[in-house]
Design a protein around this motif. Structure first.
Motif, short mmCIF file in Angstrom:
data_model
loop_
_atom_site.label_atom_id
_atom_site.label_comp_id
_atom_site.label_asym_id
_atom_site.label_seq_id
_atom_site.Cartn_x
_atom_site.Cartn_y
_atom_site.Cartn_z
N ALA A 1 0.70 -1.12 0.07
CA ALA A 1 -0.03 0.06 0.09
C ALA A 1 0.85 1.23 -0.11
O ALA A 1 0.43 2.29 -0.49
CB ALA A 1 -0.71 0.03 1.12
N ILE A 2 2.25 1.19 0.61
CA ILE A 2 2.81 2.29 0.43
C ILE A 2 3.33 2.83 -1.05
O ILE A 2 3.34 3.93 -1.15
CB ILE A 2 4.01 1.90 1.20
CG1 ILE A 2 3.77 1.99 3.00
CG2 ILE A 2 5.22 3.17 1.25
CD1 ILE A 2 4.73 1.39 3.93
N PHE A 3 3.45 1.76 -1.73
CA PHE A 3 4.11 2.06 -3.19
C PHE A 3 2.79 2.47 -3.90
O PHE A 3 3.04 3.43 -4.70
CB PHE A 3 4.64 0.68 -3.88
CG PHE A 3 5.08 0.87 -5.27
CD1 PHE A 3 6.15 1.84 -5.42
CD2 PHE A 3 4.22 0.50 -6.24
CE1 PHE A 3 6.31 2.23 -6.83
CE2 PHE A 3 4.58 0.73 -7.65
CZ PHE A 3 5.72 1.40 -7.82
N VAL A 4 1.33 1.90 -3.72
CA VAL A 4 0.49 2.27 -4.40
C VAL A 4 0.30 3.92 -3.85
O VAL A 4 -0.20 4.71 -4.75
CB VAL A 4 -0.82 1.50 -3.85
CG1 VAL A 4 -2.41 2.35 -4.46
CG2 VAL A 4 -0.46 0.16 -4.45
N THR A 5 0.45 4.04 -2.75
CA THR A 5 0.22 5.69 -2.27
C THR A 5 1.36 6.44 -2.82
O THR A 5 0.89 7.62 -3.34
CB THR A 5 0.34 5.83 -0.67
OG1 THR A 5 -0.35 5.18 0.16
CG2 THR A 5 0.47 7.34 -0.31
N ALA A 6 2.50 5.90 -3.20
CA ALA A 6 3.53 6.69 -3.62
C ALA A 6 3.12 6.99 -5.37
O ALA A 6 3.33 7.90 -5.91
CB ALA A 6 5.00 6.06 -3.88
N THR B 1 -8.80 3.15 -7.72
CA THR B 1 -7.58 2.30 -7.69
C THR B 1 -6.57 2.76 -6.59
O THR B 1 -6.03 2.00 -5.98
CB THR B 1 -7.05 2.07 -9.08
OG1 THR B 1 -7.92 1.56 -10.04
CG2 THR B 1 -5.59 1.42 -9.03
N LEU B 2 -6.26 4.18 -6.57
CA LEU B 2 -5.41 4.74 -5.76
C LEU B 2 -5.68 5.21 -4.49
O LEU B 2 -4.93 5.76 -3.71
CB LEU B 2 -4.65 5.95 -6.70
CG LEU B 2 -4.02 5.49 -7.83
CD1 LEU B 2 -3.56 6.76 -8.82
CD2 LEU B 2 -2.84 4.65 -7.52
N SER B 3 -6.93 4.98 -4.08
CA SER B 3 -7.60 5.40 -2.86
C SER B 3 -6.92 4.91 -1.49
O SER B 3 -7.07 5.30 -0.58
CB SER B 3 -9.03 5.19 -2.76
OG SER B 3 -9.37 3.91 -2.68
N GLY B 4 -6.21 3.67 -1.72
CA GLY B 4 -5.93 2.83 -0.61
C GLY B 4 -6.85 1.93 -0.06
O GLY B 4 -6.55 1.18 0.90
N LYS B 5 -8.37 2.05 -0.57
CA LYS B 5 -9.16 1.06 -0.13
C LYS B 5 -9.27 -0.31 -0.77
O LYS B 5 -9.89 -1.06 -0.57
CB LYS B 5 -10.42 1.94 -0.19
CG LYS B 5 -10.75 3.03 0.50
CD LYS B 5 -11.87 3.97 0.52
CE LYS B 5 -11.76 5.27 1.42
NZ LYS B 5 -12.82 5.93 1.21
#
Length: 93
Positions: free
Chosen positions: A34-39, A66-70
């Motif tokens: 999730a850290i990479f998705v946040t980046a 997709t990028l919401s973290g949910k």
């Protein structure tokens, strides 16, 4: 008195391609995907959601979701986003 704050995006402070690469590389190496998705989300917002949506063929709503973290994006979606951002993954052994 109400105080407004701006959304923090580290890409606003990364000045060179090397700094951006380091930021994304460090995020990729973290144990939590999730850290990479946040980046990636920070990179997409910096570049422009509409622009990346157009380049990936995803609609803006799907890209935000997709990028919401949910949710956990599929590798196919992550790869499309990386290509749109012109991020090249390099494996070193």
């Amino acid at each position: 008195m109400k105080t407004e704050t701006n959304v923090y995006n580290p890409f606003d402070y990364l000045l060179t391609d090397a700094e951006i690469g380091d930021y994304l590389s460090q995020a990729f190496l973290e144990d939590d995907p999730a850290i990479f998705v946040t980046a990636l989300s920070h990179a997409v917002k910096h570049k422009g959601v509409a622009f990346i949506a157009d380049k990936t063929g995803l609609n803006r709503e799907s890209l935000y979701k997709t990028l919401s973290g949910k949710t956990q994006p599929t590798w196919n979606t992550v790869q499309r986003i990386m290509k749109a951002l012109e991020i090249k993954l390099q494996l070193v052994t």
